[in-house]
Design a protein around this motif. Structure first.
Motif, PDB file in Angstrom:
ATOM      1  N   LEU A  95       0.849  -1.185   0.000  1.00 21.97           N
ATOM      2  CA  LEU A  95       0.000   0.000   0.000  1.00 21.97           C
ATOM      3  C   LEU A  95       0.884   1.234   0.000  1.00 21.97           C
ATOM      4  N   PHE A  96       0.920   1.944  -1.121  1.00 19.19           N
ATOM      5  CA  PHE A  96       1.664   3.198  -1.217  1.00 19.19           C
ATOM      6  C   PHE A  96       0.716   4.342  -0.867  1.00 19.19           C
ATOM      7  N   LEU A  97       1.215   5.326  -0.126  1.00 16.30           N
ATOM      8  CA  LEU A  97       0.392   6.459   0.273  1.00 16.30           C
ATOM      9  C   LEU A  97       1.042   7.759  -0.191  1.00 16.30           C
ATOM     10  N   GLY A  98       0.296   8.522  -0.965  1.00 16.49           N
ATOM     11  CA  GLY A  98       0.781   9.817  -1.448  1.00 16.49           C
ATOM     12  C   GLY A  98       1.092   9.783  -2.926  1.00 16.49           C
ATOM     13  N   GLN A  99       0.784  10.897  -3.606  1.00 18.44           N
ATOM     14  CA  GLN A  99       1.111  11.016  -5.026  1.00 18.44           C
ATOM     15  C   GLN A  99       2.608  10.876  -5.250  1.00 18.44           C
ATOM     16  N   ASP A 100       3.408  11.421  -4.321  1.00 13.72           N
ATOM     17  CA  ASP A 100       4.860  11.336  -4.472  1.00 13.72           C
ATOM     18  C   ASP A 100       5.332   9.887  -4.383  1.00 13.72           C
ATOM     19  N   ALA A 101       4.756   9.120  -3.481  1.00 11.14           N
ATOM     20  CA  ALA A 101       5.121   7.707  -3.364  1.00 11.14           C
ATOM     21  C   ALA A 101       4.722   6.941  -4.624  1.00 11.14           C
ATOM     22  N   TYR A 102       3.552   7.242  -5.131  1.00 14.17           N
ATOM     23  CA  TYR A 102       3.069   6.610  -6.368  1.00 14.17           C
ATOM     24  C   TYR A 102       4.035   6.876  -7.525  1.00 14.17           C
ATOM     25  N   ASP A 103       4.431   8.130  -7.677  1.00 11.56           N
ATOM     26  CA  ASP A 103       5.316   8.504  -8.787  1.00 11.56           C
ATOM     27  C   ASP A 103       6.706   7.887  -8.628  1.00 11.56           C
ATOM     28  N   LEU A 104       7.249   7.929  -7.410  1.00  8.49           N
ATOM     29  CA  LEU A 104       8.579   7.378  -7.176  1.00  8.49           C
ATOM     30  C   LEU A 104       8.596   5.860  -7.353  1.00  8.49           C
ATOM     31  N   ALA A 105       7.510   5.193  -6.976  1.00  8.26           N
ATOM     32  CA  ALA A 105       7.442   3.743  -7.164  1.00  8.26           C
ATOM     33  C   ALA A 105       7.512   3.398  -8.647  1.00  8.26           C
ATOM     34  N   TYR A 106       6.779   4.134  -9.466  1.00  5.83           N
ATOM     35  CA  TYR A 106       6.814   3.855 -10.904  1.00  5.83           C
ATOM     36  C   TYR A 106       8.165   4.210 -11.519  1.00  5.83           C
ATOM     37  N   GLN A 107       8.835   5.245 -11.000  1.00  5.82           N
ATOM     38  CA  GLN A 107      10.188   5.550 -11.482  1.00  5.82           C
ATOM     39  C   GLN A 107      11.122   4.368 -11.223  1.00  5.82           C
ATOM     40  N   LYS A 108      11.030   3.768 -10.050  1.00  2.26           N
ATOM     41  CA  LYS A 108      11.860   2.604  -9.727  1.00  2.26           C
ATOM     42  C   LYS A 108      11.507   1.422 -10.627  1.00  2.26           C
ATOM     43  N   ILE A 109      10.218   1.183 -10.800  1.00  2.00           N
ATOM     44  CA  ILE A 109       9.785   0.061 -11.649  1.00  2.00           C
ATOM     45  C   ILE A 109      10.315   0.226 -13.066  1.00  2.00           C
ATOM     46  N   GLU A 110      10.233   1.436 -13.602  1.00  2.00           N
ATOM     47  CA  GLU A 110      10.706   1.676 -14.968  1.00  2.00           C
ATOM     48  C   GLU A 110      12.225   1.555 -15.054  1.00  2.00           C
ATOM     49  N   LEU A 124      16.698  -4.433 -16.988  1.00  2.00           N
ATOM     50  CA  LEU A 124      16.419  -5.813 -17.397  1.00  2.00           C
ATOM     51  C   LEU A 124      16.513  -5.965 -18.911  1.00  2.00           C
ATOM     52  N   GLU A 125      15.896  -5.060 -19.624  1.00  2.00           N
ATOM     53  CA  GLU A 125      15.851  -5.192 -21.080  1.00  2.00           C
ATOM     54  C   GLU A 125      17.182  -4.808 -21.730  1.00  2.00           C
ATOM     55  N   THR A 126      17.837  -3.759 -21.200  1.00  2.00           N
ATOM     56  CA  THR A 126      19.112  -3.324 -21.766  1.00  2.00           C
ATOM     57  C   THR A 126      20.179  -4.405 -21.616  1.00  2.00           C
ATOM     58  N   TRP A 127      20.161  -5.098 -20.510  1.00  2.00           N
ATOM     59  CA  TRP A 127      21.182  -6.099 -20.203  1.00  2.00           C
ATOM     60  C   TRP A 127      20.647  -7.527 -20.267  1.00  2.00           C
ATOM     61  N   LYS A 128      19.558  -7.705 -21.006  1.00  2.00           N
ATOM     62  CA  LYS A 128      18.937  -9.033 -21.073  1.00  2.00           C
ATOM     63  C   LYS A 128      19.900 -10.094 -21.601  1.00  2.00           C
ATOM     64  N   ASP A 129      20.675  -9.740 -22.610  1.00  2.00           N
ATOM     65  CA  ASP A 129      21.589 -10.722 -23.202  1.00  2.00           C
ATOM     66  C   ASP A 129      22.575 -11.248 -22.165  1.00  2.00           C
ATOM     67  N   VAL A 130      23.083 -10.336 -21.321  1.00  2.00           N
ATOM     68  CA  VAL A 130      24.009 -10.757 -20.274  1.00  2.00           C
ATOM     69  C   VAL A 130      23.276 -11.582 -19.221  1.00  2.00           C
ATOM     70  N   THR A 131      22.088 -11.124 -18.848  1.00  2.00           N
ATOM     71  CA  THR A 131      21.312 -11.788 -17.797  1.00  2.00           C
ATOM     72  C   THR A 131      21.020 -13.241 -18.140  1.00  2.00           C
ATOM     73  N   VAL A 132      20.568 -13.477 -19.365  1.00  2.00           N
ATOM     74  CA  VAL A 132      20.118 -14.829 -19.732  1.00  2.00           C
ATOM     75  C   VAL A 132      21.237 -15.702 -20.297  1.00  2.00           C
ATOM     76  N   SER A 133      22.445 -15.138 -20.367  1.00  2.00           N
ATOM     77  CA  SER A 133      23.565 -15.899 -20.969  1.00  2.00           C
ATOM     78  C   SER A 133      24.337 -16.717 -19.951  1.00  2.00           C
ATOM     79  N   THR A 134      23.873 -16.735 -18.711  1.00  2.00           N
ATOM     80  CA  THR A 134      24.703 -17.283 -17.636  1.00  2.00           C
ATOM     81  C   THR A 134      24.348 -18.725 -17.241  1.00  2.00           C
ATOM     82  N   GLY A 135      23.448 -19.344 -17.981  1.00  2.00           N
ATOM     83  CA  GLY A 135      23.082 -20.723 -17.659  1.00  2.00           C
ATOM     84  C   GLY A 135      24.004 -21.723 -18.349  1.00  2.00           C
ATOM     85  N   PHE A 136      23.957 -22.988 -17.902  1.00  2.00           N
ATOM     86  CA  PHE A 136      24.691 -24.051 -18.587  1.00  2.00           C
ATOM     87  C   PHE A 136      24.095 -24.249 -19.980  1.00  2.00           C
ATOM     88  N   GLU A 137      24.982 -24.574 -20.915  1.00  2.00           N
ATOM     89  CA  GLU A 137      24.508 -24.910 -22.248  1.00  2.00           C
ATOM     90  C   GLU A 137      23.778 -26.253 -22.189  1.00  2.00           C
TER      91      GLU A 137
END
Length: 284
Positions: free
Chosen positions: A246-261, A267-280
């Motif tokens: 439960l987020f309270l306040g417009q400022d909390a709402y906006d800051l939460a979405y900034q973190k999510i984005e 995640l997307e910029t570094w996806k290749d590195v992220t998913v490249s670390t498993g065993f073949e």
């Protein structure tokens, strides 16, 4: 919500805790409230109603917490809603703050809350019902505040164990809600609630500017109305399916979405590195 429900509120002598206790008592609820000084708490609340049980508690001492819970159950017969509100702010660079200063913030904000959880859970489990509100902060969801690293760390810890507690408590009919407020117009930024480094380092000009802004410009001008915040909390307590977050306040709402984005972008910029670390995969 049944106004015969019993609320147990920590850190109730000022700020959101005090506003909450007053609204609950005005609404006919039964309330056990804690503070380090019971007389100060009585004066702040301003009532001697039979529905109000003021308790002097040292949240860092588990036996003190246990005694408060026992007195609450003895007086009212049960506990229905627990609000872990007690805590304090700490501003200072990670290099500036001593081990003792950092640990003390964790003692109150994290281990004090855990002491309450350990003591109320047997009662709530026996009832097969209850609702625990752990008061965090938008600083428990995003740590992008220079000078608030230790404080944010305490609130990140609260959010982490609260998510686990929710999963553990669900089987017993107990709900858990993490409350993450933005800036509300309470005493939180005053000297009694916001600690500063005993040994500041001159090089940290950005931290000093953040400290000064919070103590001088933001304090008293916060956009959030504490009375509306606690009314929202009381409303959520009456819901059959309350939120975990439960987020309270417009400022909390906006800051939460900034973190999510920001996380989504990494995640997307570094996806290749992220998913490249498993065993073949083994050859067929």
């Amino acid at each position: 919500m049944d106004t015969q429900n019993v609320w147990f509120v920590t850190g109730a002598s000022k700020g959101l805790g005090l506003s909450l206790v007053k609204q609950l008592l005005n609404g006919g609820y039964r309330v056990a409230a804690t503070s380090r000084n019971a007389d100060e708490l009585r004066r702040a609340v301003g009532t001697s109603s039979d529905d109000f049980l003021p308790l002097a508690v040292d949240l860092k001492t588990e036996s003190s917490v246990a005694d408060a819970v026992e007195k609450t159950v003895s007086r009212f017969g049960r506990i229905d809603v627990v609000v872990n509100n007690a805590g304090y702010g700490l501003v200072g660079g990670l290099e500036e703050l001593s081990d003792a200063e950092a640990r003390e913030n964790f003692e109150v904000n994290v281990f004090g809350t855990l002491n309450v959880i350990r003591q109320v859970m047997p009662q709530l489990r026996a009832q097969q019902s209850g609702h625990i509100f752990n008061i965090s902060s938008i600083g428990g969801f995003t740590g992008a505040f220079p000078g608030f690293g230790i404080y944010c760390a305490t609130k990140f810890a609260v959010e982490g164990f609260s998510e686990s507690l929710s999963a553990e408590a669900k089987a017993f009919g107990i709900n858990v809600t993490i409350v993450s407020p933005g800036y509300f117009r309470t005493e939180f930024l005053t000297s009694g609630s916001l600690a500063v480094p005993q040994n500041p380092i001159e090089a940290y000009q950005t931290v000093r500017e953040v400290q000064a802004a919070h103590q001088q410009q933001i304090n008293g001008n916060q956009p959030g109305d504490p009375e509306k915040a606690v009314a929202a909390l009381i409303r959520v307590a009456s819901e059959a399916n309350p939120p975990l977050h439960l987020f309270l306040g417009q400022d909390a709402y906006d800051l939460a979405y900034q973190k999510i984005e920001a996380v989504r972008n990494d995640l997307e910029t570094w996806k290749d590195v992220t998913v490249s670390t498993g065993f073949e995969p083994a050859n067929a």
